[in-house]
Design an enzyme around this catalytic site. Structure first.
Site, mmCIF file in Angstrom:
data_model
loop_
_atom_site.group_PDB
_atom_site.id
_atom_site.type_symbol
_atom_site.label_atom_id
_atom_site.label_comp_id
_atom_site.label_asym_id
_atom_site.label_seq_id
_atom_site.Cartn_x
_atom_site.Cartn_y
_atom_site.Cartn_z
ATOM 1 N N ASN A 57 1.119 -1.530 -0.451
ATOM 2 C CA ASN A 57 0.003 -0.416 0.120
ATOM 3 C C ASN A 57 1.070 0.954 0.275
ATOM 4 O OD1 ASN A 57 -2.032 -1.902 0.392
ATOM 5 N ND2 ASN A 57 -2.770 -1.435 2.112
ATOM 6 N N HIS A 82 6.013 -0.378 -2.740
ATOM 7 C CA HIS A 82 5.331 -0.008 -3.922
ATOM 8 C C HIS A 82 5.524 1.199 -3.643
ATOM 9 C CE1 HIS A 82 3.472 -3.241 -5.476
ATOM 10 N NE2 HIS A 82 5.037 -3.759 -5.458
ATOM 11 N N GLY A 123 -5.330 -9.111 3.345
ATOM 12 C CA GLY A 123 -6.358 -8.081 2.235
ATOM 13 C C GLY A 123 -5.239 -8.036 1.103
HETATM 14 P P1 OAD Z 1 -6.378 -5.626 -4.996
HETATM 15 O O1 OAD Z 1 -7.397 -4.554 -5.264
HETATM 16 O O2 OAD Z 1 -5.579 -6.691 -6.229
HETATM 17 O O3 OAD Z 1 -6.627 -6.811 -3.981
HETATM 18 C C1 OAD Z 1 -6.952 -6.530 -2.680
HETATM 19 C C2 OAD Z 1 -7.536 -7.642 -2.055
HETATM 20 O O4 OAD Z 1 -8.560 -7.166 -0.597
HETATM 21 C C3 OAD Z 1 -9.102 -8.493 -2.446
HETATM 22 O O5 OAD Z 1 -8.362 -9.361 -2.389
HETATM 23 C C4 OAD Z 1 -9.766 -8.129 -1.873
HETATM 24 O O6 OAD Z 1 -10.919 -9.817 -1.873
HETATM 25 C C5 OAD Z 1 -9.044 -8.184 -0.437
HETATM 26 N N1 OAD Z 1 -10.352 -7.728 0.967
HETATM 27 C C6 OAD Z 1 -11.514 -6.492 0.384
HETATM 28 N N2 OAD Z 1 -11.134 -5.680 1.590
HETATM 29 C C7 OAD Z 1 -11.099 -5.968 2.686
HETATM 30 C C8 OAD Z 1 -11.229 -6.256 3.569
HETATM 31 N N3 OAD Z 1 -11.791 -5.707 4.255
HETATM 32 N N4 OAD Z 1 -10.726 -7.172 4.445
HETATM 33 C C9 OAD Z 1 -9.811 -7.978 3.587
HETATM 34 N N5 OAD Z 1 -9.136 -8.062 2.055
HETATM 35 C C10 OAD Z 1 -10.600 -7.217 1.670
HETATM 36 O O7 OAD Z 1 -4.984 -4.963 -4.667
HETATM 37 P P2 OAD Z 1 -3.108 -5.857 -4.628
HETATM 38 O O8 OAD Z 1 -3.041 -7.151 -3.977
HETATM 39 O O9 OAD Z 1 -3.172 -4.865 -3.112
HETATM 40 O O10 OAD Z 1 -0.175 -1.831 -7.304
HETATM 41 O O11 OAD Z 1 -2.763 -5.050 -5.670
HETATM 42 C C11 OAD Z 1 -1.139 -4.839 -5.375
HETATM 43 C C12 OAD Z 1 -0.933 -4.081 -6.333
HETATM 44 O O12 OAD Z 1 -1.497 -3.960 -7.368
HETATM 45 C C13 OAD Z 1 -0.845 -2.959 -5.709
HETATM 46 O O13 OAD Z 1 0.140 -2.748 -4.978
HETATM 47 C C14 OAD Z 1 -0.844 -1.954 -6.616
HETATM 48 C C15 OAD Z 1 -1.999 -2.456 -7.598
HETATM 49 O O14 OAD Z 1 -1.741 -2.304 -9.080
HETATM 50 C C16 OAD Z 1 1.127 -0.751 -6.941
HETATM 51 O O15 OAD Z 1 0.033 0.516 -7.484
HETATM 52 C C17 OAD Z 1 2.379 -0.566 -7.943
#
Ligand code: OAD
Length: 254
Positions: free
Chosen positions: A108, A125, A193
């Site tokens: 994040n 990131h 998450g």
């Molecule tokens: P994603 O948007 O891909 O995934 C978010 C995850 O959080 C999903 O698996 C949801 O199911 C979960 N989620 C949502 N609400 C939740 C809650 N209240 N409690 C628990 N889990 C929850 O985001 P990231 O995996 O962080 O990169 O994405 C990775 C990277 O892709 C980011 O850092 C960003 C993006 O492009 C850069 O900016 C370089």
């Protein structure tokens, strides 16, 4: 998952944490969702109305830096308004328990872990709170006030860019090395998450499992749903992290 299975998963997570000497946490956008920071992968394939290539790649930046700054300006404005949620605070409490044997690796860029009070945070990131000069390379911590769509470096007047790792860019070597070491050395990896589809961040999960010590880390997944990480997870705690992480901590402290 039934209530009984959910309860057993919470207890299992707490039991493994109790036995652990070193803990590493990998967080993604989901941990900040309950604070009001949107996650990335919306079903329309757009990121706040933009294609990812437009606003989060070096090519998008070269094509239209003003648009990129407008996009990040809006994200900075949103982050200035939001507050950490109980999931962030539960991770602060976990760090208090493990001290310097605790590392929080986050994908994040919102800085909410540090606002909550986490200390050993690796922002792999980058950060919305920082800018980087495209000419002299100086990185500066800027308050979340508006920067406009063509901010200049106070030192050399070069164009500033967000200090964010975009698609197609490499991670900071030192930060990534520290993250890999933490994943390799931990007894428990808590994956909170994240959809675990973006690499190399997601590769910390297999790294924690195939580490050189005799016993592979226990991987605890905390998410709303199963993800790419689930295949590696020893236990899955499914539900909003702002509710489930405090429950794990409650059981750990019981
Ligand atoms: P994603 O948007 O891909 O995934 C978010 C995850 O959080 C999903 O698996 C949801 O199911 C979960 N989620 C949502 N609400 C939740 C809650 N209240 N409690 C628990 N889990 C929850 O985001 P990231 O995996 O962080 O990169 O994405 C990775 C990277 O892709 C980011 O850092 C960003 C993006 O492009 C850069 O900016 C370089």
């Amino acid at each position: 998952m039934s209530d009984t299975e959910h309860e057993a998963a919470l207890q299992q997570a707490a039991d493994w944490l109790r036995l652990a000497e070193r803990v590493c946490v990998l967080t993604g956008a989901g941990v900040s969702a309950e604070s009001g920071v949107p996650t990335f992968r919306a079903s329309d394939g757009l990121w706040e109305g933009h294609r990812i290539e437009e606003v989060a790649t070096p090519e998008g930046w070269a094509r239209n830096p003003k648009l990129v700054w407008q996009f990040y300006g809006a994200r900075r404005a949103n982050v200035a308004l939001v507050k950490p949620n109980p999931g962030h605070f539960a991770l602060v409490e976990l760090e208090r328990r493990f001290g310097d044997k605790f590392t929080l690796v986050t994908q994040n860029v919102d800085g909410l872990h540090s606002v909550a009070g986490s200390k050993n945070v690796l922002e792999i990131h980058g950060s919305l709170r920082h800018t980087r000069c495209t000419v002299c390379g100086a990185v500066a911590n800027r308050a979340l006030e508006p920067l406009g769509d063509a901010p200049e470096c106070p030192q050399c007047r070069g164009l500033l860019r967000p200090h964010i790792v975009w698609f197609g860019e490499g991670l900071d070597d030192d930060i990534w090395m520290a993250a890999m070491e933490a994943a390799d050395a931990c007894d428990v990896l808590l994956v909170v998450g994240t959809s675990a589809v973006v690499h190399p961040a997601a590769s910390l999960i297999p790294i924690s499992k195939r580490r050189s010590k005799e016993v592979p880390a226990k991987v605890i997944e905390v998410n709303l749903t199963r993800t790419e990480a689930s295949a590696h997870a020893d236990v899955g705690v499914y539900g909003p992290s702002g509710e489930t992480l405090p429950k794990v901590l409650e059981r750990l402290n019981a």
